[in-house]
Design a protein around this motif. Structure first.
Motif, mmCIF file in Angstrom:
data_model
loop_
_atom_site.group_PDB
_atom_site.id
_atom_site.type_symbol
_atom_site.label_atom_id
_atom_site.label_comp_id
_atom_site.label_asym_id
_atom_site.label_seq_id
_atom_site.Cartn_x
_atom_site.Cartn_y
_atom_site.Cartn_z
ATOM 1 N N VAL A 1 0.607 -1.310 0.113
ATOM 2 C CA VAL A 1 0.585 -0.160 0.078
ATOM 3 C C VAL A 1 1.182 1.138 -0.054
ATOM 4 C CG1 VAL A 1 -1.292 1.635 1.644
ATOM 5 C CG2 VAL A 1 -1.896 -1.054 0.641
ATOM 6 N N PHE A 2 1.667 1.236 0.507
ATOM 7 C CA PHE A 2 2.401 2.448 1.011
ATOM 8 C C PHE A 2 3.297 2.739 -0.806
ATOM 9 C CE2 PHE A 2 3.386 1.376 5.620
ATOM 10 C CZ PHE A 2 2.313 1.605 6.084
ATOM 11 N N ARG A 3 3.659 1.651 -1.240
ATOM 12 C CA ARG A 3 4.326 1.891 -2.690
ATOM 13 C C ARG A 3 3.904 2.311 -3.451
ATOM 14 N NH1 ARG A 3 8.348 -1.881 -3.336
ATOM 15 N NH2 ARG A 3 9.339 -3.235 -2.783
ATOM 16 N N GLN A 4 2.590 2.481 -3.270
ATOM 17 C CA GLN A 4 1.831 3.925 -4.801
ATOM 18 C C GLN A 4 1.034 4.502 -4.005
ATOM 19 O OE1 GLN A 4 -2.503 2.674 -4.365
ATOM 20 N NE2 GLN A 4 -2.207 1.542 -2.528
ATOM 21 N N SER A 5 0.593 4.592 -2.540
ATOM 22 C CA SER A 5 0.517 5.764 -1.551
ATOM 23 C C SER A 5 1.417 7.587 -2.168
ATOM 24 C CB SER A 5 0.987 6.073 -0.231
ATOM 25 O OG SER A 5 0.000 4.544 -0.080
ATOM 26 N N GLU A 6 0.774 8.705 -1.507
ATOM 27 C CA GLU A 6 1.543 9.361 -1.856
ATOM 28 C C GLU A 6 2.567 9.759 -1.033
ATOM 29 O OE1 GLU A 6 2.224 13.788 -2.249
ATOM 30 O OE2 GLU A 6 1.648 13.336 -0.084
ATOM 31 N N PRO A 7 4.622 10.024 -0.951
ATOM 32 C CA PRO A 7 5.500 9.295 -0.745
ATOM 33 C C PRO A 7 4.935 11.120 0.664
ATOM 34 C CG PRO A 7 5.755 10.803 -2.403
ATOM 35 C CD PRO A 7 4.180 10.175 -2.935
ATOM 36 N N ARG A 8 4.352 11.894 0.360
ATOM 37 C CA ARG A 8 4.925 12.918 1.739
ATOM 38 C C ARG A 8 3.639 13.130 2.619
ATOM 39 N NH1 ARG A 8 6.556 18.555 0.772
ATOM 40 N NH2 ARG A 8 8.228 18.220 -1.610
ATOM 41 N N GLY B 1 3.963 1.536 -7.565
ATOM 42 C CA GLY B 1 3.432 0.268 -7.110
ATOM 43 C C GLY B 1 3.595 -1.085 -7.524
ATOM 44 N N LEU B 2 3.203 -1.901 -7.120
ATOM 45 C CA LEU B 2 3.968 -3.332 -7.651
ATOM 46 C C LEU B 2 2.856 -3.201 -8.708
ATOM 47 C CD1 LEU B 2 5.558 -3.963 -5.014
ATOM 48 C CD2 LEU B 2 3.902 -6.251 -5.101
ATOM 49 N N VAL B 3 4.213 -4.123 -9.763
ATOM 50 C CA VAL B 3 2.862 -4.234 -10.937
ATOM 51 C C VAL B 3 3.008 -5.603 -11.058
ATOM 52 C CG1 VAL B 3 3.467 -4.333 -13.539
ATOM 53 C CG2 VAL B 3 3.928 -2.197 -11.725
ATOM 54 N N ARG B 4 2.347 -6.632 -11.495
ATOM 55 C CA ARG B 4 2.080 -8.489 -11.928
ATOM 56 C C ARG B 4 1.929 -8.291 -13.396
ATOM 57 N NH1 ARG B 4 -3.318 -11.255 -10.154
ATOM 58 N NH2 ARG B 4 -3.119 -13.184 -11.381
ATOM 59 N N ASN B 5 2.726 -8.842 -13.482
ATOM 60 C CA ASN B 5 2.705 -9.445 -15.846
ATOM 61 C C ASN B 5 2.441 -10.725 -15.280
ATOM 62 O OD1 ASN B 5 3.526 -7.158 -16.930
ATOM 63 N ND2 ASN B 5 5.716 -7.069 -16.240
ATOM 64 N N ARG B 6 1.799 -10.689 -16.672
ATOM 65 C CA ARG B 6 1.738 -12.307 -17.530
ATOM 66 C C ARG B 6 1.505 -12.688 -18.481
ATOM 67 N NH1 ARG B 6 -3.081 -15.484 -13.959
ATOM 68 N NH2 ARG B 6 -1.493 -15.890 -13.112
ATOM 69 N N VAL B 7 2.026 -12.690 -19.103
ATOM 70 C CA VAL B 7 2.308 -13.299 -20.778
ATOM 71 C C VAL B 7 1.694 -14.448 -20.874
ATOM 72 C CG1 VAL B 7 3.289 -13.603 -23.014
ATOM 73 C CG2 VAL B 7 4.419 -11.744 -21.031
ATOM 74 N N VAL B 8 0.311 -14.053 -22.069
ATOM 75 C CA VAL B 8 -0.457 -15.368 -22.676
ATOM 76 C C VAL B 8 0.272 -15.690 -23.784
ATOM 77 C CG1 VAL B 8 -2.754 -14.770 -20.707
ATOM 78 C CG2 VAL B 8 -2.732 -13.779 -23.369
ATOM 79 N N SER B 9 -0.067 -16.452 -24.237
ATOM 80 C CA SER B 9 0.422 -16.335 -26.030
ATOM 81 C C SER B 9 0.834 -18.882 -26.204
ATOM 82 C CB SER B 9 2.311 -16.452 -26.142
ATOM 83 O OG SER B 9 2.972 -17.571 -25.632
ATOM 84 N N ALA C 1 1.672 -8.946 -23.733
ATOM 85 C CA ALA C 1 1.390 -9.165 -21.451
ATOM 86 C C ALA C 1 0.027 -8.211 -21.038
ATOM 87 C CB ALA C 1 2.850 -8.133 -21.733
ATOM 88 N N LEU C 2 -0.091 -9.373 -20.109
ATOM 89 C CA LEU C 2 -0.914 -7.796 -19.904
ATOM 90 C C LEU C 2 -0.424 -7.437 -18.148
ATOM 91 C CD1 LEU C 2 -3.669 -10.890 -19.218
ATOM 92 C CD2 LEU C 2 -3.450 -9.366 -20.906
ATOM 93 N N HIS C 3 -0.185 -6.583 -17.677
ATOM 94 C CA HIS C 3 -0.115 -5.437 -16.606
ATOM 95 C C HIS C 3 -0.644 -5.281 -15.879
ATOM 96 C CE1 HIS C 3 0.242 -2.336 -18.135
ATOM 97 N NE2 HIS C 3 1.408 -2.455 -19.720
ATOM 98 N N GLY C 4 -0.562 -5.412 -14.459
ATOM 99 C CA GLY C 4 -1.485 -4.139 -13.797
ATOM 100 C C GLY C 4 -0.837 -3.825 -12.318
ATOM 101 N N THR C 5 -1.555 -3.114 -11.836
ATOM 102 C CA THR C 5 -0.943 -3.043 -10.168
ATOM 103 C C THR C 5 -1.449 -3.835 -9.373
ATOM 104 O OG1 THR C 5 -2.006 -1.295 -10.493
ATOM 105 C CG2 THR C 5 -0.386 -0.405 -10.505
ATOM 106 N N VAL C 6 -0.864 -4.627 -8.612
ATOM 107 C CA VAL C 6 -1.017 -5.260 -7.919
ATOM 108 C C VAL C 6 -2.504 -4.580 -6.516
ATOM 109 C CG1 VAL C 6 -0.739 -6.984 -5.492
ATOM 110 C CG2 VAL C 6 0.900 -6.997 -7.143
#
Lengths: 618, 618
Positions: free
Chosen positions: A250-257, B473-481, B490-495
């Motif tokens: 959560v903190f990784r995507q929060s406003e850093p200030r 933020g954390l990113v999730r990646n998944r490739v379907v092929s 390549a599907l990607h999205g924030t966790v």
């Protein structure tokens, strides 16, 4: 002691992170390698920017998979280290974190590990640098601080020392394996303690690496005993900074200030708690502690923001619940409603949606409460006031709710004097006596911040946690309260964001009033036309199947549409109004015996009933 | 066989859930007790509503903590059961799920458990009901299907049978303990298999109860081998419904009609896979399978929605990358750009923001591909077309991207004929040959749905999963092929959701073109003025420290600002343009050897550089 933070705690680019750390008052940072790699700034420019911001560079981290390898791999690892030493010289930072190897290439040989770390320390020393060795909780061969400390001692070099990370220590110390503990930490030679990283965490039963990488929290937000831990470290004679290293999704995507302020608040509160435990530790910390929290003794009032239509609706409901409109503000469109010790302000000044806009906490010393809040970085709420009106001290909670500090004297001076009394008197026939709790919906990604805010600023501790499946998503509940239950704030929020589809009532907030006789409250209020929520028959059929209740009691519950819960210490009775305006309702509760909960098991039933009431208004 | 779904899979009130299940074509539901309790509908009204919707009520669940208790507790439990039997008669459902006890009151005595379950079954039988006993993976004494089956056999009563839940079986069967397996399932007496619940799940290393309650998935979205599992159950002679029971934090807050369609798609695809494995199983399933997926052979084109300004920007970038504007649509504001086998359409028809609006997949049989998509509940995309224009078959992916099925003949009939050729020719000097992959940003709460969509509809399998810490933020990646890598998405999205603070570029999408000579591509494109992304020196310093690369290669990477990765099988070189318009960029990649990844390790560097380029436009 200096307060520092690892750049990995905050969202954004390195530039964003440094700005945020400086703005929150940190004295320095740990540079997380990936933040530097992705930055367009040269190491010299980073150094310069830190100097401009008044930040020191206290640690470069992490250096992985170094020790206990064969000669070829050692050569490659030393080459890699020399490159990083070059970088550290350019950055102007003198300590590198080496974490215990997780590589399949590492062998289980403490002598070899120590000799290779010594070789690394020799090279570091030539450049005026030093190496802090840390046991990862999932290290391949070294996974406890005791083991890492043993290797550091064997390495026996002035530029080789230990780094302690509370997560790696406490995640293992609490796992029941007994292979590591924190009590021995005070016996470490303080000069060999090169660095201290602090992180809290909830107790989770999961893979420790995943737990560490995704769920760490700032001190005071989780379940770890960081006060004792930090006390041991200080007792050992540690003199480095108190540094936060928190990996949190959560903190990784929060406003850093905002996150940096949350972080700083956690550190100030931790220092205070450590200092309270030990005067020697307090001396060592050296930094000014905030004034102690005057213990809150109750609610002075709760304020609802209303617009014209919802104001009428809420006023009508309050009247039906026995409240009277006892006062009118001298200069603002604010009504004071009262029943027993429960006071509700209806403020139609600048409302866009119905909401709990303020809590006023009774405190014996409002000025000290406000000074403490300020010392804990709570943002003050500016208030306009008329010439003869009270100067109220207020700060904004993380969800935007204003928190006032009041002393409602017997003489009705202070805030009370701002109201012209109407002469109306409450109807005491509804058996209400005061406020049991106030429930505030929290955005899911500010939940931990809110916990720490109320804990640090008001001295309210988390005393009740629950999570339940509601009709429109999982809901997390946490009640913070004083030890006597005089100020109870129920924080609730969806575990993920609330689905956009969710119909009806988005995240309502409510005030729960205490009743001395729930059935009288329910009957009288219904007779007076209160918009009470209808509860399905299926609920009572299930109660009957489940609990083997006295048939008379069950019949009364069913007749009055009162919900029921019990625990080992007592019973709980409650009912609710429909949602008024866009997102506020009232609850009436009666506690019998020592029941400590909030009827969370019934919350999904209430939520579905609120949805139903919106779909088919009565 | 009938397809059913547990109400607990879906968000909303019971009314919402029944509507959604019926709309997606389910034949029946399992009623989850809490959904009924919170409903204002009487059991008779629920029964009536189900009849109106054409839904049967296949199971009432769960009944907990029944068996292996002392006589007093047994009396209370039987009383509770009789209440639930009353309810089942009112609902018109004949099977109740009893899950193995987790209570501390339960004793470890199989004979006692069997005798008490038999007593329960006797009472059920008197009312024409039956009891399906299930081993929870975390049951106190009974936690494997083998153990539950043994108790059911000992109980030896016609109204007592077994319920199998794939999660409880496969979460334990894969844990290496060897205490349970799925291979024996085909030996169960089919008549005693009263119910089958299906759920998939990712492989997680965490507490099994938490795993089950929060992270289950619909079949085909996780890691469990449900094809083999279901095959065993059918081989045993099971004749009940195929029922989904999925507890998932995301689905709990998703629009229920959409989730129900996702659920139905998972079941249709599972049946197809089971049937493909075994003709006997196919006979048993009885339901029509969708036509097999024609194997996609590549991309016909990718379409970008652009507005006036971004259209110019994108066109200029494509020109600098060697593409030529080779065609203009006969009736729409659509330009066709080409270079090698890579074709990009720029559609300024109805754009609000720059985005990948469509993928066109080459298939040997577009009509069958479209029929299959329809059978898998993919929503068709309506298209307007001129009188002489091609009738393109398109469906909407979960993120709204249109997926076209095309056969681009050597004669350039079909979609190609809709374009008037301009006579321009691409510049082949940039060494591009075609499309390597297309990357589409997914809302985090539709990620699993998207995986299943591409898997089921197009026959693309997930072949590459990664998760990394990006600047925002954390990113999730998944490739379907497809197996040959001709269509890679390549599907990607924030966790979690992307933080609202995140500056710069929200969730960009991109098209990656394949190069035969990455350095030539980079040099020529830069010379032609392509808006290539600047990569920090720090990145190359780290490459040097980390990888011991040939100095000449390193110098070329640094000079051309090309990113580098490698795995056991090969190497990967890539670079990117800046973001064009609001959220699209291009990538150029070269694969050497069998490198199977997508340079995920470099993605955070690219993301920070995109942020930097927006902050300081060149």
């Amino acid at each position: 002691m200096r307060r520092t933070i690892a750049t990995v705690c905050l969202s954004g680019t390195l530039a964003d992170k440094l700005d945020a750390a400086a703005a929150a008052g940190f004295a320095g940072v740990e540079i997380f390698e990936n933040d530097l790699i992705a930055s367009p700034w040269s190491p010299e420019r980073v150094r310069e920017r830190c100097a401009e911001l008044g930040l020191s560079l206290d640690l470069y981290q992490p250096f992985r998979d170094f020790e206990a390898v064969g000669p070829d791999q050692l050569r490659r690892n030393l080459r890699r280290a020399e490159h990083k030493f070059d970088l550290m010289e350019r950055l102007g930072t003198d300590t590198i974190l080496v974490c215990s190897s997780v590589s399949a290439d590492a062998v289980d040989d403490d002598e070899l590990a120590a000799a290779q770390l010594r070789a690394l320390a020799e090279r570091a020393e030539r450049r005026g640098l030093r190496v802090a060795y840390e046991a990862l909780a999932w290290g391949r061969h070294v996974d406890t601080w005791e083991h890492a400390w043993d290797i550091v001692r064997r390495g026996d070099h002035p530029a080789l020392g230990l780094c302690l990370d509370s997560f790696h220590v406490l995640s293992r110390a609490g796992d029941g394996s007994g292979v590591t503990s924190m009590s021995g930490i005070s016996g470490i030679d303080g000069d060999k303690l090169f660095f201290l990283q602090l992180a809290d965490a909830p107790r989770l039963h999961m893979d420790v690496l995943q737990w560490s990488r995704h769920h760490r929290l700032f001190p005071g937000q989780g379940a770890f005993d960081l006060v004792t831990f930090t006390g041991h470290v200080l007792a050992a004679g540690y003199r480095g900074p108190l540094s936060l290293e928190v990996f949190n999704d959560v903190f990784r995507q929060s406003e850093p200030r905002r996150a940096a302020v949350d972080a700083m608040r956690s550190l100030v509160a931790l220092e205070e708690a450590v200092g309270r435990r030990s005067p020697r530790a307090r001396e060592r910390i050296e930094l000014a502690a905030p004034p102690p929290a005057p213990e809150p003794t109750g609610y002075a009032f709760t304020e609802l923001a209303v617009d014209g239509e919802s104001g009428t609706e809420v006023a009508r409901a309050l009247a039906a619940m026995g409240f009277a409109h006892v006062g009118q503000h001298r200069s603002k469109p604010v009504q004071l409603w009262q029943q027993g010790q429960a006071r509700v302000l209806l403020n139609s000044g600048d409302a866009t949606a119905t909401a709990v806009s303020a809590l006023a906490v009774e405190t014996p010393d409002p000025v000290t409460s406000a000074r403490r809040a300020e010392a804990l970085l709570a943002p003050p709420v500016p208030r306009t006031r008329g010439p003869a009106e009270a100067d109220l001290n207020a700060v904004a909670a993380p969800d935007g709710t204003a928190v006032f500090f009041c002393r409602t004297g017997a003489d009705r001076a202070g805030w009370w004097a701002d109201f012209i009394l109407t002469g109306s008197a409450p109807d005491t026939g509804t058996a209400l006596t005061g406020v049991d709790h106030v429930a505030l919906a929290q955005p899911f990604d500010h939940f931990d911040e809110a916990t720490l805010f109320y804990r640090a600023v008001l001295g309210l501790d988390p005393r009740h946690d629950s999570e339940f499946a509601a009709p429109f998503g999982l809901v997390r509940n946490r009640v913070v309260s004083d030890p006597h239950g005089r100020v109870r704030i129920a924080l609730h929020g969806t575990v993920l964001r609330r689905g956009e589809w969710a119909p009806g009532v988005p995240d309502p907030q409510h005030i729960a009033f205490a009743s001395t006789d729930i059935f009288t409250s329910a009957r009288v209020m219904r007779d007076r036309g209160a918009p009470l929520l209808s509860i399905p028959d299926n609920y009572y059929d299930d109660l009957e199947a489940r609990l083997d209740l006295d048939p008379t009691l069950l019949a009364r519950l069913r007749e009055c549409r009162v919900l029921y819960d019990r625990d080992a210490d007592g019973e709980f009775f409650h009912f609710h109004t429909e949602v008024l305006g866009s997102r506020v309702f009232f609850e009436v509760v009666q506690r019998i015996g020592g029941y400590a909960g909030y009827g969370a098991a019934n919350a999904p039933v209430r939520m579905a009933a609120h949805r139903e009431a919106r779909r088919h208004p009565s």
